[in-house]
Design a protein around this motif. Structure first.
Motif, PDB file in Angstrom:
ATOM      1  N   ILE A 243      66.378  -2.320 -11.103  1.00  0.00           N
ATOM      2  CA  ILE A 243      67.520  -3.223 -11.229  1.00  0.00           C
ATOM      3  C   ILE A 243      68.353  -3.268  -9.943  1.00  0.00           C
ATOM      4  O   ILE A 243      68.786  -4.358  -9.538  1.00  0.00           O
ATOM      5  N   PRO A 244      68.589  -2.141  -9.255  1.00  0.00           N
ATOM      6  CA  PRO A 244      69.296  -2.242  -7.970  1.00  0.00           C
ATOM      7  C   PRO A 244      68.564  -3.147  -6.979  1.00  0.00           C
ATOM      8  O   PRO A 244      69.202  -3.909  -6.237  1.00  0.00           O
ATOM      9  N   GLY A 245      67.240  -3.087  -6.977  1.00  0.00           N
ATOM     10  CA  GLY A 245      66.471  -3.971  -6.105  1.00  0.00           C
ATOM     11  C   GLY A 245      66.660  -5.427  -6.472  1.00  0.00           C
ATOM     12  O   GLY A 245      66.807  -6.299  -5.602  1.00  0.00           O
ATOM     13  N   LEU A 246      66.669  -5.711  -7.783  1.00  0.00           N
ATOM     14  CA  LEU A 246      66.898  -7.082  -8.245  1.00  0.00           C
ATOM     15  C   LEU A 246      68.297  -7.547  -7.854  1.00  0.00           C
ATOM     16  O   LEU A 246      68.485  -8.684  -7.401  1.00  0.00           O
ATOM     17  N   ALA A 247      69.281  -6.663  -8.034  1.00  0.00           N
ATOM     18  CA  ALA A 247      70.661  -7.025  -7.696  1.00  0.00           C
ATOM     19  C   ALA A 247      70.800  -7.385  -6.217  1.00  0.00           C
ATOM     20  O   ALA A 247      71.561  -8.290  -5.851  1.00  0.00           O
ATOM     21  N   SER A 248      70.033  -6.698  -5.370  1.00  0.00           N
ATOM     22  CA  SER A 248      70.107  -6.983  -3.927  1.00  0.00           C
ATOM     23  C   SER A 248      69.497  -8.337  -3.585  1.00  0.00           C
ATOM     24  O   SER A 248      69.801  -8.911  -2.541  1.00  0.00           O
ATOM     25  N   MET A 249      68.633  -8.865  -4.458  1.00  0.00           N
ATOM     26  CA  MET A 249      67.997 -10.159  -4.243  1.00  0.00           C
ATOM     27  C   MET A 249      68.820 -11.310  -4.805  1.00  0.00           C
ATOM     28  O   MET A 249      68.594 -12.465  -4.456  1.00  0.00           O
ATOM     29  N   ALA A 250      69.740 -10.973  -5.728  1.00  0.00           N
ATOM     30  CA  ALA A 250      70.441 -12.013  -6.476  1.00  0.00           C
ATOM     31  C   ALA A 250      71.695 -12.495  -5.755  1.00  0.00           C
ATOM     32  O   ALA A 250      72.389 -11.726  -5.088  1.00  0.00           O
ATOM     33  N   LYS A 251      71.973 -13.772  -5.928  1.00  0.00           N
ATOM     34  CA  LYS A 251      73.222 -14.305  -5.377  1.00  0.00           C
ATOM     35  C   LYS A 251      74.337 -14.260  -6.409  1.00  0.00           C
ATOM     36  O   LYS A 251      75.515 -14.366  -6.060  1.00  0.00           O
ATOM     37  N   SER A 252      73.955 -14.095  -7.685  1.00  0.00           N
ATOM     38  CA  SER A 252      74.970 -13.975  -8.720  1.00  0.00           C
ATOM     39  C   SER A 252      74.402 -13.262  -9.935  1.00  0.00           C
ATOM     40  O   SER A 252      73.185 -13.201 -10.129  1.00  0.00           O
ATOM     41  N   LYS A 253      75.311 -12.716 -10.731  1.00  0.00           N
ATOM     42  CA  LYS A 253      74.945 -12.046 -11.978  1.00  0.00           C
ATOM     43  C   LYS A 253      76.014 -12.355 -13.018  1.00  0.00           C
ATOM     44  O   LYS A 253      77.206 -12.356 -12.719  1.00  0.00           O
ATOM     45  N   ARG A 254      75.565 -12.607 -14.238  1.00  0.00           N
ATOM     46  CA  ARG A 254      76.519 -12.810 -15.323  1.00  0.00           C
ATOM     47  C   ARG A 254      75.871 -12.401 -16.646  1.00  0.00           C
ATOM     48  O   ARG A 254      74.642 -12.374 -16.764  1.00  0.00           O
ATOM     49  N   SER A 255      76.703 -12.088 -17.625  1.00  0.00           N
ATOM     50  CA  SER A 255      76.217 -11.755 -18.962  1.00  0.00           C
ATOM     51  C   SER A 255      76.268 -13.014 -19.802  1.00  0.00           C
ATOM     52  O   SER A 255      77.339 -13.601 -19.989  1.00  0.00           O
ATOM     53  N   THR A 256      75.122 -13.441 -20.316  1.00  0.00           N
ATOM     54  CA  THR A 256      75.046 -14.703 -21.045  1.00  0.00           C
ATOM     55  C   THR A 256      75.049 -14.521 -22.562  1.00  0.00           C
ATOM     56  O   THR A 256      75.418 -15.418 -23.292  1.00  0.00           O
ATOM     57  N   ARG A 257      74.580 -13.372 -23.036  1.00  0.00           N
ATOM     58  CA  ARG A 257      74.598 -12.999 -24.444  1.00  0.00           C
ATOM     59  C   ARG A 257      74.742 -11.484 -24.518  1.00  0.00           C
ATOM     60  O   ARG A 257      74.622 -10.806 -23.508  1.00  0.00           O
ATOM     61  N   ASP A 258      74.978 -10.970 -25.716  1.00  0.00           N
ATOM     62  CA  ASP A 258      74.994  -9.520 -25.858  1.00  0.00           C
ATOM     63  C   ASP A 258      73.654  -8.958 -25.381  1.00  0.00           C
ATOM     64  O   ASP A 258      72.593  -9.445 -25.761  1.00  0.00           O
ATOM     65  N   PHE A 259      73.724  -7.958 -24.533  1.00  0.00           N
ATOM     66  CA  PHE A 259      72.552  -7.241 -24.030  1.00  0.00           C
ATOM     67  C   PHE A 259      71.667  -8.072 -23.104  1.00  0.00           C
ATOM     68  O   PHE A 259      70.511  -7.730 -22.878  1.00  0.00           O
ATOM     69  N   ILE A 260      72.201  -9.169 -22.545  1.00  0.00           N
ATOM     70  CA  ILE A 260      71.428  -9.964 -21.583  1.00  0.00           C
ATOM     71  C   ILE A 260      72.241 -10.169 -20.308  1.00  0.00           C
ATOM     72  O   ILE A 260      73.361 -10.689 -20.344  1.00  0.00           O
ATOM     73  N   ASP A 261      71.666  -9.748 -19.170  1.00  0.00           N
ATOM     74  CA  ASP A 261      72.258 -10.013 -17.866  1.00  0.00           C
ATOM     75  C   ASP A 261      71.373 -11.003 -17.128  1.00  0.00           C
ATOM     76  O   ASP A 261      70.162 -10.780 -16.991  1.00  0.00           O
ATOM     77  N   GLU A 262      71.983 -12.074 -16.662  1.00  0.00           N
ATOM     78  CA  GLU A 262      71.262 -13.113 -15.922  1.00  0.00           C
ATOM     79  C   GLU A 262      71.465 -12.905 -14.420  1.00  0.00           C
ATOM     80  O   GLU A 262      72.589 -12.897 -13.934  1.00  0.00           O
ATOM     81  N   TYR A 263      70.352 -12.705 -13.718  1.00  0.00           N
ATOM     82  CA  TYR A 263      70.378 -12.590 -12.267  1.00  0.00           C
ATOM     83  C   TYR A 263      69.819 -13.886 -11.679  1.00  0.00           C
ATOM     84  O   TYR A 263      68.671 -14.254 -11.963  1.00  0.00           O
ATOM     85  N   THR A 264      70.615 -14.575 -10.878  1.00  0.00           N
ATOM     86  CA  THR A 264      70.166 -15.802 -10.230  1.00  0.00           C
ATOM     87  C   THR A 264      69.812 -15.497  -8.782  1.00  0.00           C
ATOM     88  O   THR A 264      70.650 -15.010  -8.003  1.00  0.00           O
TER      89      THR A 264
END
Length: 418
Positions: free
Chosen positions: A302-323
């Motif tokens: 997940i840290p690797g994914l976060a470094s690739m993403a330009k944004s992150k948000r929670s769209t539903r319970d237990f779901i994080d959207e990485y764009t």
């Protein structure tokens, strides 16, 4: 009686749910009945680092009925059922240190709180309790006579300790009992993993490319259940035997890099670190769902994914959207923690009945035999395993054959042949 829980007012709701789970745990009920009469754990203090669920509550009550002083803490920050924790404190008078969603600092402070009783027996799920003990001076826990371990990840850690000659007391690998891994890991994890994915996403499984990373008993269960719901199941493996087995079971087998480009839903169940990494996220389609059902939240980078993403948000319970920068979206479920407990209720009580019967019997075995055991990791004695299987069959109203005297003699001899 010390405790740290979310809300004691949830106790009644928890009591009803614990009662419901207990109805599907007849083997543990039989053990509790005997424990209440014989008190095999009288005078012993047991620290339990387990998922605080309805089934765990039934186990804790069983241990207390056996005479043990029981303390409970969570084995995962997202697996606690707060109403169950409240009921254990209020109705069972058991000390509980667990709050769903607790941060890492609180998680380990709760483990330390459970250790304040200076336990005689440890009961672990993932070996965080044992790991904490082994990072302390030996004199702080020199009274421990033994322990048990519930899950594959924990057994791996404990065997590593034993190989290095650093394990301080004997531990029984409950995970390796056939009545545990053949049923809990396969049928329990299989069903509850799909349950967690569906509850959190409400996505249709049928017709999807469902990628299962790892084909151990948990992976077998997830693949089996996904196939049953109409998914096109793909398995990734590093073990040639398991890869061959998955192929023979009718699944497509390929490297994770190949699967990354075509998968719709990914589930990791390997027990290893960084199974899905940056190079795999870079190949994934827009809108893919990525979940983990292994014990620790290390299988997805997940840290690797976060470094690739330009944004992150929670769209539903237990779901994080990485764009990502190319606008593709990747959805991580349950913060990468085991999804069957983060977003669902974990294994059905009927399979935990066998797993926790192993825990109860193993605690009794340790209490009676610890003086004979060396500082090593031991299997559950075969007679306990078979006894649990027999009790489970009996509770289901199923009878099986017994060997005749002639058959026993034949199996024990070498003279008789063709």
């Amino acid at each position: 009686m010390g405790h740290d829980i979310k809300d004691i007012k949830l106790a009644q709701k928890g009591a009803f749910r614990i009662e419901w789970a207990g109805k599907s745990m007849p083997v543990l009920a039989l053990i509790k009945d005997r424990f209440s009469r014989e008190k095999p754990l009288r005078g012993l203090k047991v620290a339990c680092c387990l998922h605080v669920t309805t089934e765990t509550a039934v186990l804790a009550d069983t241990l207390k009925s056996g005479g043990a002083d029981v303390y409970v803490c969570a084995s995962n920050p997202l697996s606690t059922q707060d109403d169950v924790a409240a009921s254990l404190v209020k109705n069972s008078k058991i000390s509980v240190f667990a709050v769903k969603g607790e941060d890492t600092k609180t998680y380990y402070s709760h483990i330390k709180s459970a250790l304040e009783i200076k336990p005689d027996i440890t009961m672990d799920d993932g070996a965080d309790l044992v790991s904490t003990i082994h990072q302390r001076p030996f004199r702080e826990h020199s009274n421990i006579i033994g322990g048990t371990e519930e899950t594959t990840t924990g057994v791996i850690r404990l065997r590593a300790l034993a190989r290095e000659g650093k394990l301080r007391y004997p531990i029984i690998a409950v995970n390796d009992a056939q009545t545990k891994h053949l049923f809990d890991n396969r049928y329990g994890t299989g069903q509850s993993t799909l349950d967690g994915v569906i509850r959190s996403t409400n996505r249709l499984i049928a017709g999807s490319n469902f990628v299962v990373c790892g084909y151990g008993w948990c992976g077998k269960g997830a693949a089996m259940r996904a196939k049953g719901m109409g998914a096109n199941v793909i398995v990734t493996e590093v073990d040639p035997l398991k890869g061959l087995e998955a192929t023979m079971d009718g699944f497509r087998v390929m490297p994770i890099k190949t699967a990354s480009a075509i998968g719709d839903i990914f589930v990791t169940v390997t027990g290893d670190i960084n199974v899905i990494r940056k190079e795999h996220f870079a190949l994934m389609k827009d809108g893919v769902i990525v979940a983990n059902s292994g014990h620790f939240n290390v299988e997805i980078d997940i840290p690797g994914l976060a470094s690739m993403a330009k944004s992150k948000r929670s769209t539903r319970d237990f779901i994080d959207e990485y764009t990502l920068k190319n606008k593709r979206r990747i959805y991580i479920l349950g913060e990468g923690r085991l999804i069957n407990l983060a977003a669902a209720e974990g294994h059905p009580a009927s399979v935990m009945d066998m797993s926790f019967a192993n825990q109860a019997f193993s605690a009794e075995y340790m209490a009676c035999n610890y003086r004979k055991l060396e500082k090593n990791v031991y299997p559950v004695p075969e007679r306990i395993d078979k006894n649990i299987a027999g009790l489970k069959l009996k509770s289901m109203g199923i009878k099986i054959d017994t060997l005749t005297a002639e058959q026993k003699k034949y199996l024990a001899s070498w003279q008789m042949g063709t």
